[in-house]
Design a protein around this motif. Structure first.
Motif, short mmCIF file in Angstrom:
data_model
loop_
_atom_site.label_atom_id
_atom_site.label_comp_id
_atom_site.label_asym_id
_atom_site.label_seq_id
_atom_site.Cartn_x
_atom_site.Cartn_y
_atom_site.Cartn_z
N GLU A 148 0.83 -1.20 0.00
CA GLU A 148 0.00 0.00 0.00
C GLU A 148 0.88 1.26 0.00
OE1 GLU A 148 -2.45 -3.20 1.99
OE2 GLU A 148 -0.41 -2.47 2.24
N ARG A 149 1.94 1.23 0.77
CA ARG A 149 2.84 2.38 0.84
C ARG A 149 3.54 2.59 -0.51
NH1 ARG A 149 5.17 6.32 0.31
NH2 ARG A 149 6.64 7.32 1.71
N ALA A 150 3.92 1.51 -1.17
CA ALA A 150 4.55 1.62 -2.49
C ALA A 150 3.55 2.23 -3.48
CB ALA A 150 5.03 0.26 -2.97
N ARG A 151 2.31 1.76 -3.46
CA ARG A 151 1.26 2.31 -4.33
C ARG A 151 1.08 3.80 -4.07
NH1 ARG A 151 -4.21 0.79 -2.27
NH2 ARG A 151 -3.46 2.33 -0.77
N ASP A 152 1.03 4.18 -2.78
CA ASP A 152 0.84 5.59 -2.43
C ASP A 152 2.03 6.44 -2.87
OD1 ASP A 152 -1.57 4.80 -1.38
OD2 ASP A 152 -0.90 4.87 0.71
N GLU A 153 3.22 5.89 -2.82
CA GLU A 153 4.40 6.62 -3.29
C GLU A 153 4.32 6.87 -4.80
OE1 GLU A 153 8.21 8.51 -3.25
OE2 GLU A 153 6.63 8.20 -1.77
N ILE A 154 3.86 5.88 -5.55
CA ILE A 154 3.70 6.05 -6.99
C ILE A 154 2.64 7.12 -7.27
CG2 ILE A 154 3.01 4.93 -9.15
CD1 ILE A 154 4.17 2.31 -7.89
N ARG A 155 1.57 7.11 -6.52
CA ARG A 155 0.54 8.15 -6.68
C ARG A 155 1.12 9.53 -6.41
NH1 ARG A 155 -4.73 5.44 -3.60
NH2 ARG A 155 -5.21 3.90 -5.23
N ARG A 156 1.94 9.64 -5.37
CA ARG A 156 2.58 10.92 -5.04
C ARG A 156 3.49 11.38 -6.18
NH1 ARG A 156 7.11 13.09 -3.45
NH2 ARG A 156 8.26 11.13 -3.47
N LEU A 157 4.27 10.45 -6.72
CA LEU A 157 5.16 10.79 -7.83
C LEU A 157 4.37 11.26 -9.05
CD1 LEU A 157 7.69 7.82 -7.53
CD2 LEU A 157 8.15 10.24 -7.03
N LYS A 158 3.25 10.60 -9.33
CA LYS A 158 2.43 10.99 -10.48
C LYS A 158 1.84 12.38 -10.30
CE LYS A 158 -0.12 8.03 -12.72
NZ LYS A 158 -1.09 6.99 -13.08
N ARG A 159 1.49 12.75 -9.07
CA ARG A 159 0.97 14.10 -8.81
C ARG A 159 2.03 15.16 -9.06
NH1 ARG A 159 -1.48 11.55 -4.39
NH2 ARG A 159 0.11 12.36 -2.98
N GLN A 160 3.30 14.82 -8.85
CA GLN A 160 4.39 15.77 -9.03
C GLN A 160 4.76 15.96 -10.51
OE1 GLN A 160 7.57 14.20 -6.62
NE2 GLN A 160 6.93 15.41 -4.87
N GLY A 161 4.38 15.03 -11.36
CA GLY A 161 4.73 15.13 -12.78
C GLY A 161 4.79 13.74 -13.38
N PRO A 162 5.29 13.65 -14.61
CA PRO A 162 5.33 12.34 -15.24
C PRO A 162 6.30 11.39 -14.52
CG PRO A 162 6.41 13.99 -16.62
CD PRO A 162 5.80 14.71 -15.45
N LEU A 163 5.98 10.12 -14.58
CA LEU A 163 6.87 9.11 -14.00
C LEU A 163 8.14 9.05 -14.84
CD1 LEU A 163 4.34 6.24 -13.20
CD2 LEU A 163 5.43 7.82 -11.60
N PRO A 164 9.22 8.53 -14.26
CA PRO A 164 10.47 8.45 -15.03
C PRO A 164 10.33 7.52 -16.23
CG PRO A 164 10.69 7.28 -12.94
CD PRO A 164 9.36 7.98 -12.92
N ALA A 165 11.09 7.82 -17.29
CA ALA A 165 11.12 6.95 -18.46
C ALA A 165 11.48 5.55 -18.01
CB ALA A 165 12.13 7.47 -19.47
N GLY A 166 10.78 4.57 -18.51
CA GLY A 166 11.00 3.20 -18.07
C GLY A 166 10.00 2.78 -17.00
N GLY A 167 9.30 3.75 -16.41
CA GLY A 167 8.26 3.44 -15.44
C GLY A 167 8.76 3.13 -14.05
N VAL A 168 7.91 2.46 -13.30
CA VAL A 168 8.20 2.12 -11.91
C VAL A 168 7.95 0.62 -11.72
CG1 VAL A 168 7.64 2.53 -9.48
CG2 VAL A 168 7.48 4.41 -11.12
N THR A 169 8.91 -0.04 -11.09
CA THR A 169 8.74 -1.45 -10.73
C THR A 169 8.78 -1.56 -9.21
OG1 THR A 169 9.80 -2.20 -12.75
CG2 THR A 169 9.67 -3.79 -10.95
N VAL A 170 7.76 -2.19 -8.65
CA VAL A 170 7.72 -2.45 -7.21
C VAL A 170 8.17 -3.89 -7.02
CG1 VAL A 170 6.28 -2.58 -5.14
CG2 VAL A 170 5.84 -0.80 -6.87
N HIS A 171 9.31 -4.05 -6.37
CA HIS A 171 9.89 -5.37 -6.09
C HIS A 171 9.42 -5.80 -4.70
CE1 HIS A 171 12.74 -5.20 -9.46
NE2 HIS A 171 12.75 -3.91 -9.21
N ILE A 172 8.66 -6.88 -4.65
CA ILE A 172 8.17 -7.38 -3.36
C ILE A 172 9.08 -8.53 -2.95
CG2 ILE A 172 6.18 -8.26 -2.09
CD1 ILE A 172 4.43 -7.05 -4.38
#
Length: 143
Positions: free
Chosen positions: A74-98
């Motif tokens: 949930e915290r990883a998901r919320d961090e991605i949401r925060r990053l998206k609010r700040q602007g575009p995600l980095p090229a290559g996207g985001v991978t959450v490694h569990i």
């Protein structure tokens, strides 16, 4: 290989050096012109010994326990949401490694339209390497 004709060693070495410099310059410029999509993107980590107050960037906690993986997806998901609010995600996207372990979910893990990526910036959740990961939707009952 030395060219044929009336050319002295000094002139031949200068020509060779010039050609080598031009080749290296071309390689350097080519590397600069590569598209940004070759970036590997951002990696976030979740581990059972993580902490949701950390950045989630390191795969393991550092020596002084001031940073490391998140504790929950949930915290990883919320961090991605925060990053998206700040602007575009980095090229290559985001991978959450569990990382390996059993993750007991206190509530339903919900992903909505705001959690989607794009073809250029995908968002991926995956087990880290060959880790055995279990997401448990209920509390274990003993005895």
């Amino acid at each position: 290989m030395r060219p044929a004709g009336n050319i002295d060693n000094h002139e031949w070495e200068e020509r060779l050096m010039k050609r080598s410099c031009e080749t290296l310059r071309g390689i350097f410029l080519f590397a600069l012109l590569l598209p940004c999509s070759t970036s590997l993107g951002l990696d976030l980590h979740v581990a059972i010994d993580g902490n949701d107050a950390w950045t989630g960037r390191p795969a393991q906690s550092n020596a002084d326990k001031s940073d490391g993986p998140f504790a929950t997806i949930e915290r990883a998901r919320d961090e991605i949401r925060r990053l998206k609010r700040q602007g575009p995600l980095p090229a290559g996207g985001v991978t959450v490694h569990i990382h390996e372990g059993d993750y007991v979910l206190e509530r339903t893990f919900e992903l909505t339209a705001k959690d989607t990526g794009t073809a250029e910036t995908p968002i991926t959740y995956r087990a880290h390497g060959d880790a055995k990961v279990r997401l448990l939707g209920g509390r274990p009952i003993t005895n």
